[in-house]
Design an enzyme around this catalytic site. Structure first.
Site, mmCIF file in Angstrom:
data_model
loop_
_atom_site.group_PDB
_atom_site.id
_atom_site.type_symbol
_atom_site.label_atom_id
_atom_site.label_comp_id
_atom_site.label_asym_id
_atom_site.label_seq_id
_atom_site.Cartn_x
_atom_site.Cartn_y
_atom_site.Cartn_z
ATOM 1 N N THR A 277 0.814 -1.214 0.000
ATOM 2 C CA THR A 277 0.000 0.000 0.000
ATOM 3 C C THR A 277 0.851 1.268 0.000
ATOM 4 O O THR A 277 1.984 1.257 0.522
ATOM 5 C CB THR A 277 -0.914 0.011 1.254
ATOM 6 O OG1 THR A 277 -1.439 1.323 1.437
ATOM 7 C CG2 THR A 277 -0.162 -0.361 2.517
ATOM 8 N N TYR B 170 -1.322 0.090 10.367
ATOM 9 C CA TYR B 170 -1.678 -0.572 9.106
ATOM 10 C C TYR B 170 -0.507 -0.509 8.118
ATOM 11 O O TYR B 170 -0.052 -1.540 7.607
ATOM 12 C CB TYR B 170 -2.935 0.086 8.503
ATOM 13 C CG TYR B 170 -3.204 -0.350 7.077
ATOM 14 C CD1 TYR B 170 -3.485 -1.679 6.780
ATOM 15 C CD2 TYR B 170 -3.140 0.564 6.018
ATOM 16 C CE1 TYR B 170 -3.709 -2.084 5.468
ATOM 17 C CE2 TYR B 170 -3.364 0.174 4.717
ATOM 18 C CZ TYR B 170 -3.645 -1.157 4.435
ATOM 19 O OH TYR B 170 -3.844 -1.550 3.135
HETATM 20 N N1 NAD Z 1 -8.860 -1.045 -0.944
HETATM 21 C C1 NAD Z 1 -7.812 -0.262 -1.065
HETATM 22 O O1 NAD Z 1 -7.927 0.913 -1.450
HETATM 23 C C2 NAD Z 1 -6.422 -0.777 -0.769
HETATM 24 C C3 NAD Z 1 -5.343 0.102 -0.889
HETATM 25 C C4 NAD Z 1 -4.062 -0.381 -0.636
HETATM 26 C C5 NAD Z 1 -3.867 -1.717 -0.301
HETATM 27 N N2 NAD Z 1 -4.943 -2.538 -0.181
HETATM 28 C C6 NAD Z 1 -4.694 -3.958 0.184
HETATM 29 O O2 NAD Z 1 -5.387 -4.780 -0.729
HETATM 30 C C7 NAD Z 1 -5.783 -6.006 -0.098
HETATM 31 C C8 NAD Z 1 -7.243 -6.275 -0.409
HETATM 32 O O3 NAD Z 1 -8.030 -5.183 0.053
HETATM 33 P P1 NAD Z 1 -9.579 -5.061 -0.263
HETATM 34 O O4 NAD Z 1 -9.879 -3.614 -0.449
HETATM 35 O O5 NAD Z 1 -9.955 -6.023 -1.326
HETATM 36 O O6 NAD Z 1 -10.192 -5.500 1.153
HETATM 37 P P2 NAD Z 1 -11.362 -6.540 1.495
HETATM 38 O O7 NAD Z 1 -11.618 -6.386 2.949
HETATM 39 O O8 NAD Z 1 -12.495 -6.376 0.563
HETATM 40 O O9 NAD Z 1 -10.650 -7.934 1.206
HETATM 41 C C9 NAD Z 1 -9.852 -8.610 2.140
HETATM 42 C C10 NAD Z 1 -10.299 -10.066 2.147
HETATM 43 O O10 NAD Z 1 -9.446 -10.816 3.010
HETATM 44 C C11 NAD Z 1 -10.255 -11.653 3.834
HETATM 45 N N3 NAD Z 1 -9.479 -11.870 5.085
HETATM 46 C C12 NAD Z 1 -9.061 -10.935 5.967
HETATM 47 N N4 NAD Z 1 -8.390 -11.520 6.967
HETATM 48 C C13 NAD Z 1 -8.373 -12.855 6.708
HETATM 49 C C14 NAD Z 1 -7.828 -13.988 7.385
HETATM 50 N N5 NAD Z 1 -7.186 -13.871 8.549
HETATM 51 N N6 NAD Z 1 -7.994 -15.217 6.832
HETATM 52 C C15 NAD Z 1 -8.652 -15.360 5.652
HETATM 53 N N7 NAD Z 1 -9.196 -14.314 4.972
HETATM 54 C C16 NAD Z 1 -9.060 -13.080 5.506
HETATM 55 C C17 NAD Z 1 -11.551 -10.902 4.045
HETATM 56 O O11 NAD Z 1 -12.653 -11.711 4.375
HETATM 57 C C18 NAD Z 1 -11.721 -10.246 2.666
HETATM 58 O O12 NAD Z 1 -12.452 -11.079 1.775
HETATM 59 C C19 NAD Z 1 -5.457 -5.837 1.381
HETATM 60 O O13 NAD Z 1 -4.266 -6.531 1.652
HETATM 61 C C20 NAD Z 1 -5.250 -4.345 1.541
HETATM 62 O O14 NAD Z 1 -4.346 -4.041 2.576
HETATM 63 C C21 NAD Z 1 -6.216 -2.107 -0.402
#
Ligand code: NAD
Length: 352
Positions: A135, A165
């Site tokens: 990120t 985070y």
């Molecule tokens: N959304 C953004 O703008 C953004 C920006 C930068 C980085 N990210 C990174 O992208 C990745 C995905 O983000 P997203 O927006 O799709 O979030 P999201 O919450 O929609 O997806 C995360 C998924 O991981 C699953 N999860 C979480 N902890 C878990 C565990 N212990 N065991 C099994 N499953 C687990 C959740 O159920 C969910 O389906 C993350 O790693 C996040 O840090 C997202």
């Protein structure tokens, strides 16, 4: 001969979530992999898995879903021992910044400790390719004396997270780097995403996240009446209209970057790539665009700045463009707002 026709197996953690599901859809369309989604459905959705299963069925492509928590290390080890994965794409994480300040241990356990265990299992079971969701929060509050914010943050700029985070992700990046150094067969790409928004234009999956905090989704929720008004936090930043500027990337382009990163890894060494468009829009520009595409003049209220919000965060994306064939297809704020809005309308219809 048999080797080349055999599909490679890929494990996608967090594939029931927003970004992971868009990547799974692209992987299905690409048709080169047998895909396993592992997700505990803590913030992901069974409906998303069902939609992906339906797409897989239509395309006659293999897709498996395992509902498991990454903190169950024994089960994760057994899964990896009993299967031969060529690659892991690791999306699963907790990602609400204020929550990470209140409950840092949740973030270090879910984002760092579980990632360390997953990397360990990968090394022990000869999984050679690891794509990690990192990120822009790893950069923290960039110092404008050290970094040219207009040309965007480079991967070599100082990484200095200002919340647990961002630190939990930077620590995982470090573990990946040290592991790849010690075990040359293990390679990784860490993708540092900037502000992700938008939804699959064909409307079958999107961002269903509850209590969303990211601006474009919040603006879409306000446009469909899920929220009464939208807040602008700070109007006195050193930016053209005084509001914060961010690099908004469409989730489809971000998803494509994962496919490119995987191709890249097969021929090249481990690395870190920024994924953003290299240009920014202000909060006011985003709100005006959402009002335009929705034709709803929803109320806006100005509030004080929030602690830890930098004035400008823009990616320098030269590295990924030079190293891979990644070229954005959706670099248009109206398209980003429109696809976000379409999905929001769909969610509203489903709830009625
Ligand atoms: N959304 C953004 O703008 C953004 C920006 C930068 C980085 N990210 C990174 O992208 C990745 C995905 O983000 P997203 O927006 O799709 O979030 P999201 O919450 O929609 O997806 C995360 C998924 O991981 C699953 N999860 C979480 N902890 C878990 C565990 N212990 N065991 C099994 N499953 C687990 C959740 O159920 C969910 O389906 C993350 O790693 C996040 O840090 C997202």
């Amino acid at each position: 001969m048999q080797e080349s026709t055999q599909k490679k197996r890929i494990l996608v953690t967090g594939g029931a979530g927003y970004i992971g599901s868009h990547v799974v859809k692209l992987l299905l369309e690409e048709g080169r992999h047998e895909i396993t989604i592992l997700d505990n459905l803590s913030t992901g959705f069974q409906e998303t898995v069902d939609a992906l299963m339906q797409i897989a069925k239509e395309q006659r492509r293999p897709l498996e879903f395992i509902q498991k928590d990454l903190s169950d290390w024994e089960e994760i080890a057994a899964l990896m021992q009993n299967n031969t994965y060529d690659a892991i794409m690791h999306f699963a994480a907790s990602l609400v910044v204020p929550e990470s300040v209140e409950n840092p241990l949740k973030y270090y356990l879910n984002n760092t400790a579980n990632t360390v265990n997953l990397i360990k299992c990968a090394v022990e079971n000869n999984v050679r390719n690891f794509i990690f969701s990192s990120t822009a929060a790893t950069y923290g509050e960039p110092d404008s004396h050290l970094v040219d914010l207009q040309t965007g943050l480079k991967e070599t700029d100082p990484a200095d997270p200002i919340n647990p985070y961002g630190m939990s992700k930077l620590m995982s990046e470090r573990v990946l780097k040290d592991t790849a150094f010690a075990y040359p067969d293990f390679k990784y790409v860490a993708l540092r995403y900037f502000n992700v928004a938008g939804s699959d234009p064909d409307g079958r999956i999107g961002q269903s996240t509850n209590n969303a905090t990211l601006l474009i989704k919040v603006a879409a929720e306000t446009a469909v009446g899920k929220r009464e008004k939208i807040y602008i936090f700070g109007e006195d930043y050193p930016t053209p209209d005084g509001t914060g500027v961010r690099d908004y990337i469409h989730v489809m382009d971000l998803a494509r970057a994962h496919i490119e990163a995987l191709h890249y890894l097969r021929e090249n060494q481990s690395t870190v790539f920024n994924v953003g468009y290299g240009r920014g829009f202000s909060v006011k520009e985003v709100i005006e665009t959402m009002k335009k595409v929705s034709s709803v003049n929803f109320p806006v209220e100005i509030k004080e700045r929030r602690a830890g919000d930098p004035a400008i965060l823009i990616a320098n994306n030269t590295k990924i463009k030079q190293a891979t064939s990644w070229r954005p297809q959706y670099d248009d704020l109206e398209i980003i707002c429109k696809t976000t809005l379409e999905w929001e309308k769909k969610l509203k219809e489903c709830k009625q």
